[in-house]
Design an enzyme around this catalytic site. Structure first.
Site, short mmCIF file in Angstrom:
data_model
loop_
_atom_site.label_atom_id
_atom_site.label_comp_id
_atom_site.label_asym_id
_atom_site.label_seq_id
_atom_site.Cartn_x
_atom_site.Cartn_y
_atom_site.Cartn_z
N LYS A 48 57.71 97.53 24.93
CA LYS A 48 56.82 96.93 25.37
C LYS A 48 57.35 95.74 25.74
O LYS A 48 58.16 94.59 25.08
CB LYS A 48 56.14 96.67 23.80
CG LYS A 48 54.73 96.00 23.93
CD LYS A 48 54.58 94.77 23.15
CE LYS A 48 54.95 93.30 23.27
NZ LYS A 48 54.36 92.66 24.55
N GLU A 66 65.17 75.01 19.08
CA GLU A 66 65.22 75.79 20.50
C GLU A 66 64.03 75.39 21.23
O GLU A 66 63.05 75.60 21.03
CB GLU A 66 65.31 77.07 20.21
CG GLU A 66 65.55 78.08 21.66
CD GLU A 66 65.50 79.53 21.29
OE1 GLU A 66 64.50 79.96 20.88
OE2 GLU A 66 66.32 80.29 21.71
N CYS A 108 68.68 82.74 25.79
CA CYS A 108 68.94 82.39 24.28
C CYS A 108 70.09 81.94 23.98
O CYS A 108 70.47 81.30 22.96
CB CYS A 108 68.82 83.90 23.64
SG CYS A 108 69.91 85.20 24.53
N GLU A 121 67.56 90.41 18.20
CA GLU A 121 68.15 89.62 19.02
C GLU A 121 67.11 88.20 18.95
O GLU A 121 66.41 88.35 19.78
CB GLU A 121 68.41 90.10 20.47
CG GLU A 121 69.21 91.39 20.24
CD GLU A 121 70.86 91.10 19.88
OE1 GLU A 121 71.11 89.85 19.68
OE2 GLU A 121 71.61 91.96 19.52
P1 NAD Z 1 58.40 85.98 21.43
O1 NAD Z 1 59.05 86.22 20.26
O2 NAD Z 1 57.12 85.20 21.68
O3 NAD Z 1 58.05 87.45 22.10
C1 NAD Z 1 59.19 88.56 22.29
C2 NAD Z 1 58.40 89.67 22.34
O4 NAD Z 1 57.65 90.05 21.25
C3 NAD Z 1 57.14 89.88 23.38
O5 NAD Z 1 57.27 91.01 24.03
C4 NAD Z 1 55.86 89.50 22.53
O6 NAD Z 1 54.64 90.14 23.20
C5 NAD Z 1 56.24 90.42 21.19
N1 NAD Z 1 55.50 90.03 20.32
C6 NAD Z 1 55.14 88.96 20.07
N2 NAD Z 1 54.22 89.11 18.75
C7 NAD Z 1 54.68 89.97 18.15
C8 NAD Z 1 54.37 91.03 16.78
N3 NAD Z 1 53.58 90.26 15.78
N4 NAD Z 1 54.77 92.10 16.53
C9 NAD Z 1 55.59 92.68 17.75
N5 NAD Z 1 55.94 92.07 18.92
C10 NAD Z 1 55.25 91.03 19.25
O7 NAD Z 1 59.53 85.58 22.33
P2 NAD Z 1 59.51 84.97 24.01
O8 NAD Z 1 58.73 83.77 24.13
O9 NAD Z 1 58.88 86.16 24.80
O10 NAD Z 1 61.03 84.89 24.26
C11 NAD Z 1 61.82 83.68 23.93
C12 NAD Z 1 62.65 83.78 22.80
O11 NAD Z 1 63.47 85.16 22.85
C13 NAD Z 1 63.49 82.71 22.66
O12 NAD Z 1 63.51 82.44 20.98
C14 NAD Z 1 65.00 83.33 22.87
O13 NAD Z 1 65.87 82.39 22.29
C15 NAD Z 1 64.74 84.84 22.68
N6 NAD Z 1 65.73 85.43 23.09
C16 NAD Z 1 66.87 85.86 22.49
C17 NAD Z 1 68.02 86.97 23.06
C18 NAD Z 1 69.00 87.25 22.22
O14 NAD Z 1 69.69 88.38 22.74
N7 NAD Z 1 69.29 86.66 21.24
C19 NAD Z 1 67.52 87.15 24.52
C20 NAD Z 1 66.53 86.60 25.14
C21 NAD Z 1 65.41 85.76 24.47
#
Ligand code: NAD
Length: 506
Positions: free
Chosen positions: A190, A400, A299, A265
């Protein structure tokens, strides 16, 4: 929906009008049954592609058919070298399409082309590495302690749910798909709703490489619909999630109820630390790259800068001059260092943090505005921003931002530095700039973070584990043993007794 047209100079301009994407439901390519939406290019607001999102019904169907494929396609029972051969073909398929994938990834989230080429290379390298890990993975004969031989072996789990964010799609998706498939599982991906393109391309490449039908699904759509069902569905045996900490925590609760394995992550607010003996040329370049590459949408961005007080004024002068000189502009250009942010809404969120930081007493040293000219007013651009004058406990030093905003703080000595650096709910990464290897060793061991870079920053190797502590996550990706995260361990006891067990014989 956007009405802006793509620039004729975009290398993909000729292909754009034809982009109406199908989704991949367990090997079946078809129109999603969810809402229709457009993938927007953040550099100018033009449409990259339109598609119908996956619905809850599509998701349930994909999971059930993936489960069926896992049981019947022969992938799970294939010999490791047979699976590896297919995964090597996936790596080659990615390499053969390197330029076109890099260009679509550029349109997906606006990253500069030089960066997206590196992401494509990383995705190919991940499949190649996991193919090798799969082929060479050894089970164990454990020490014999009785009239039995004991072994530890590993089995595939079944259907894996892979949920990814929008900031580095092809690399994050490969990091989940490759080990999940290498381990013999089916995978339902997804991607973030706003960046659907790369996962769909990867699914096509897997198809062509010979991954059996049904073993790969890609379901672009809403987290609250597709993601939520993927996490809760009883046939999904593990979730590998990359995204924000709030979403990750919600998933962890569901996983606890299902007693499901989960890798999270999550976010970061990583300290980058410049000691008074640092090589300043390296430190200035490394700090700039650590925060402003990928427009800070990373991240592991080094977003909290600590500089020794003796060096602070000189270092900040050089850093601010460097930030102001960064080339922010068209992601198509090879010279661009920073592209736009991913969306209008995300830029508004970044601007909100800067406003809050200044209201809290911060002083703006660079940036804090939307660059204009050369067409940048059509895109979601934001200038590299440096703020000082805040204390480490204040909100923009702790939360963040996920954008090109650096907060700078002086420190007195090593104790003060470590106390400040470790004062965070996050513990994903850290950077140390010093010529003294003994200090580097001391600080690297004392700082709380999953990855520490010493005299470098934001470098990666698929051979080295990656993950966070505390609110930055659970579990590890990458590394030769990363494949085991996608397998269940099992112990085997082979009886060697010449006589029945004493109790049974009694
Ligand atoms: P997000 O948590 O909003 O979304 C991430 C994914 O989760 C998307 O595909 C989203 O549609 C899905 N999602 C949202 N709600 C959900 C639910 N209730 N159940 C299951 N899936 C759901 O994050 P974002 O805004 O897309 O990305 C930014 C974040 O990602 C930042 O906090 C960043 O630090 C983090 N990030 C972490 C890493 C790492 O390796 N640690 C790498 C890249 C990004």
């Amino acid at each position: 929906m956007s009405t802006t047209t793509a620039s004729p100079s975009d290398p993909l301009a000729a292909e754009l009008p034809r982009r109406d994407l199908d989704i991949c439901v367990a090997g079946q390519w078809r129109r999603g049954r969810g809402d229709r939406y457009a993938s927007i290019y953040p550099a100018d607001g033009s449409i990259s592609a339109e598609l119908n999102a996956a619905s809850a019904d599509d998701t349930a169907e994909a999971i059930e058919r993936a489960h069926q494929a896992f049981r019947t396609s022969g992938w799970a029972s294939a010999k490791p070298h047979e699976r590896a051969r297919v995964l090597h073909r996936v790596a080659e398929g990615i390499r053969a399409r390197r330029e076109v994938l890099a260009q679509w990834q550029r349109r997906d989230n606006g990253k500069p082309i030089a960066e997206t080429r590196a992401l494509v290379d990383s995705a190919a390298g991940t499949f190649q590495f996991m193919a090798a890990a799969c082929e060479t993975l050894e089970d164990q004969l454990t020490p014999q302690r009785g009239a039995h031989l004991t072994m530890s072996v590993h089995e595939p789990m079944g259907v894996i749910g892979a949920i990814t964010p929008w900031n580095s799609p092809i690399a994050s998706e490969a990091q989940k798909m490759a080990p999940a498939l290498a381990a013999g599982n089916a995978v339902v991906v997804k991607p973030a709703e706003i960046t659907p393109l790369m996962a769909l391309e990867l699914a096509r490449i897997c198809d062509e490489a010979g991954v059996p039908k049904g073993m790969v699904s890609v379901l672009p759509g809403k987290g609250s619909v597709v993601g939520d069902l993927l996490v809760k569905h009883p046939l999904v045996k593990r979730i590998s999630f990359t995204g924000g900490t709030t979403t990750g925590r919600r998933i962890a609760h569901v996983a606890a109820d299902k007693m499901m394995s989960v890798a999270l992550e999550l976010g970061g607010k990583s300290p980058t630390m410049v000691l008074d003996d640092a090589d300043l040329d390296h430190a200035v370049a490394g700090v700039l790259y650590g925060i402003f590459s990928s427009s800070g949408e990373s991240c592991i961005a080094g977003s909290r800068l600590f500089v020794h007080k003796r060096l602070y004024a000189e270092f900040m002068d050089r850093l601010v001059a460097g930030a102001k000189a960064l080339r922010v502009g068209d992601p198509v250009s090879e010279r661009t260092q920073m592209g736009p942010l991913v969306s209008v809404a995300h830029r508004a969120s970044v601007e909100g943090y800067v406003t809050r930081g200044l209201a809290d007493g911060g002083r703006l040293l660079a940036g804090g505005f939307r660059p204009e000219g050369e067409g940048r007013e059509r895109g979601c651009y934001y200038a590299p921003t440096v703020i000082e004058g805040l204390a480490n406990h204040q909100s923009i030093c702790q939360e963040e931002i996920f954008g090109p905003v650096l907060v700078a703080l002086p420190f007195d000595d090593e104790d003060d530095l470590l106390a400040q650096a470790n004062h965070s709910v996050y513990a994903l990464a850290a950077g140390i700039w010093t010529r003294d290897y003994k200090r580097a060793w001391r600080i690297a061991r004392a700082v709380q973070a999953g990855t520490v870079w010493i005299n470098t920053y934001k470098q990666f190797s698929i051979a080295t584990p990656f993950g966070g502590w505390r609110d930055s996550g659970l579990g590890r990706e990458k590394g030769r043993l990363g494949i085991l995260e996608y397998m269940e361990q099992k112990s085997l006891y082979w009886g060697l007794n010449d006589t029945p067990l004493p109790w049974a014989a009694a």
